[in-house]
Design a protein around this motif. Structure first.
Motif, PDB file in Angstrom:
ATOM      1  N   THR A   1      35.190  38.209  42.344  1.00 54.34           N
ATOM      2  CA  THR A   1      36.060  38.483  43.493  1.00 54.34           C
ATOM      3  C   THR A   1      35.267  38.512  44.798  1.00 54.34           C
ATOM      4  OG1 THR A   1      35.796  40.874  43.114  1.00 54.34           O
ATOM      5  CG2 THR A   1      37.704  39.802  42.104  1.00 54.34           C
TER       6      THR A   1
ATOM      7  N   GLU B   1      34.759  34.923  45.838  1.00 59.37           N
ATOM      8  CA  GLU B   1      35.970  34.352  46.449  1.00 59.37           C
ATOM      9  C   GLU B   1      36.082  34.782  47.916  1.00 59.37           C
ATOM     10  OE1 GLU B   1      39.300  35.506  44.129  1.00 59.37           O
ATOM     11  OE2 GLU B   1      38.646  34.438  42.316  1.00 59.37           O
TER      12      GLU B   1
ATOM     13  N   LEU C   1      41.180  39.268  50.710  1.00 56.73           N
ATOM     14  CA  LEU C   1      40.283  39.069  49.566  1.00 56.73           C
ATOM     15  C   LEU C   1      39.235  40.175  49.483  1.00 56.73           C
ATOM     16  CD1 LEU C   1      39.806  35.189  49.662  1.00 56.73           C
ATOM     17  CD2 LEU C   1      41.015  36.535  47.935  1.00 56.73           C
TER      18      LEU C   1
ATOM     19  N   ASN D   1      40.519  43.062  47.735  1.00 56.52           N
ATOM     20  CA  ASN D   1      40.685  42.853  46.290  1.00 56.52           C
ATOM     21  C   ASN D   1      39.347  42.788  45.548  1.00 56.52           C
ATOM     22  OD1 ASN D   1      43.484  42.787  46.465  1.00 56.52           O
ATOM     23  ND2 ASN D   1      43.504  40.575  46.909  1.00 56.52           N
ATOM     24  N   VAL D   2      38.252  42.912  46.299  1.00 58.75           N
ATOM     25  CA  VAL D   2      36.953  42.897  45.607  1.00 58.75           C
ATOM     26  C   VAL D   2      36.884  44.090  44.648  1.00 58.75           C
ATOM     27  CG1 VAL D   2      34.474  43.193  45.908  1.00 58.75           C
ATOM     28  CG2 VAL D   2      35.729  41.618  47.399  1.00 58.75           C
ATOM     29  N   ASP D   3      36.548  43.802  43.371  1.00 63.66           N
ATOM     30  CA  ASP D   3      36.534  44.838  42.332  1.00 63.66           C
ATOM     31  C   ASP D   3      35.227  44.737  41.552  1.00 63.66           C
ATOM     32  OD1 ASP D   3      36.902  46.475  40.163  1.00 63.66           O
ATOM     33  OD2 ASP D   3      38.937  45.787  39.734  1.00 63.66           O
TER      34      ASP D   3
ATOM     35  N   LYS E   1      35.718  44.417  37.786  1.00 61.24           N
ATOM     36  CA  LYS E   1      36.195  43.113  37.326  1.00 61.24           C
ATOM     37  C   LYS E   1      35.095  42.073  37.410  1.00 61.24           C
ATOM     38  CE  LYS E   1      39.941  39.790  37.992  1.00 61.24           C
ATOM     39  NZ  LYS E   1      41.168  39.456  38.745  1.00 61.24           N
ATOM     40  N   ASP E   2      34.333  42.125  38.514  1.00 64.69           N
ATOM     41  CA  ASP E   2      33.230  41.168  38.644  1.00 64.69           C
ATOM     42  C   ASP E   2      32.217  41.367  37.519  1.00 64.69           C
ATOM     43  OD1 ASP E   2      34.473  40.298  40.903  1.00 64.69           O
ATOM     44  OD2 ASP E   2      32.864  40.792  42.306  1.00 64.69           O
TER      45      ASP E   2
END
Length: 308
Positions: free
Chosen positions: A101, A104, A279, A282-284, A287-288
């Motif tokens: 993320t 992106e 974006l 939404n950086v996590d 998750k990354d």
């Protein structure tokens, strides 16, 4: 009758003499009320006609307008160079291997530089067409030619006025000479110092009367010329005043357009940052980490104790 003073062949009332003059356009600080006398330079050696001061104001205004256009041109060059550098930076490979993320968001941030470059390029193009060019081309045709005509017409009337004034002074001197001649001849006749006859006296008196009539005619011609100069000064100075108002309003209009374009540019720049903001929100990290581990793990079985 009241006392007057002659300044460069123009007749003015002395301070405190005659009826108080009223302004032609009260409370407006109009050109037609404040540029009648000539202005001396700081050294006091030469003088500049009041009308010439008004003409110089017009020429200075034209120069200021040109310099404003040059300033906007420099602003355009800065925008173009900035846009070029932003576009170049958007193609940079730096941190291109960032993943997940965050990767992106980073990719969108670089892409936004290209969009921002387009915004600044459009801004520079609009500055040229909507601000720089109008400032540069305003009154390019016939402006100086019209000023020269105004200058020529007023200067010609001043020359005529000077000529009429010279005629008045010449006639005034001739009258004084004729009156002196008549006075001398009359005194000589009275004390019998001369054999002048009554006919000589009559002839001298006729010449004196004629000289007086000539002076009155010259004064009348002078006053007519001064009146014509006065009317032309009023008309032309008000025309120059109108031109100055138009110039200021024109510049004001296009500098306002500059600020409008600036506000638009700020708004468009903000819009290029909004996708990046979304974006980044939404950086996590979790998750990354999950994505990275799935792609790069080397095995999930942990070591155990050795048996004997």
């Amino acid at each position: 009758m009241f006392c007057t003073a002659k300044i460069n062949c123009v007749t003015f009332p002395l301070a405190g003499e005659g009826p108080e003059q009223q302004l032609l356009k009260p409370n407006e600080w109009s050109y037609c009320d404040y540029f009648w006398t000539d202005k001396r330079d700081p050294q006091g050696t030469t003088s500049v006609a009041g009308f010439e001061v008004l003409l110089q104001k017009q020429l200075k205004g034209k120069q200021m307008q040109k310099e404003m256009s040059e300033f906007i041109h420099e602003r355009i060059k800065i925008e173009e160079e900035y846009a070029k550098n932003l576009s170049k930076l958007s193609l940079s490979a730096l941190a291109a291997q960032e993943e997940g993320t965050l990767g992106e968001a980073w990719t969108q941030l670089k892409r936004s530089l290209h969009d921002e470059a387009e915004v600044h390029l459009k801004f520079s193009n609009k500055l040229h067409s909507e601000v720089e060019k109008p400032l540069l081309t305003f009154r390019c045709e016939n402006f100086k030619k019209d000023l020269k005509k105004y200058d020529h017409d007023i200067a010609d009337l001043r020359k005529q006025l000077a000529s009429r004034y010279g005629g008045v002074e010449k006639s005034r001197k001739a009258l004084a000479d004729r009156q002196k001649d008549l006075e001398v001849k009359t005194q000589q006749l009275e004390i019998k110092l001369s054999n002048k006859t009554e006919e000589d006296i009559k002839k001298a008196r006729r010449k004196s009367t004629q000289a007086g009539d000539d002076l009155m005619r010259c004064v009348d011609l002078y006053n007519q010329t001064q009146s014509k100069w006065f009317e032309e000064m009023v008309t032309t100075s008000m025309e120059l005043e109108k031109l100055e108002v138009e110039r200021i309003e024109w510049i004001q209009q296009h500098l306002r357009q500059y600020t409008t374009l600036r506000h638009e540019t700020d708004m468009f720049n903000q819009s290029t940052a909004e996708p990046v903001d979304r974006l980044l929100q939404n950086v996590d990290p979790a998750k990354d980490r999950e994505l990275w581990v799935k792609e790069n793990n080397t095995g999930g079985v942990r070591p155990v104790d050795m048996d004997i």
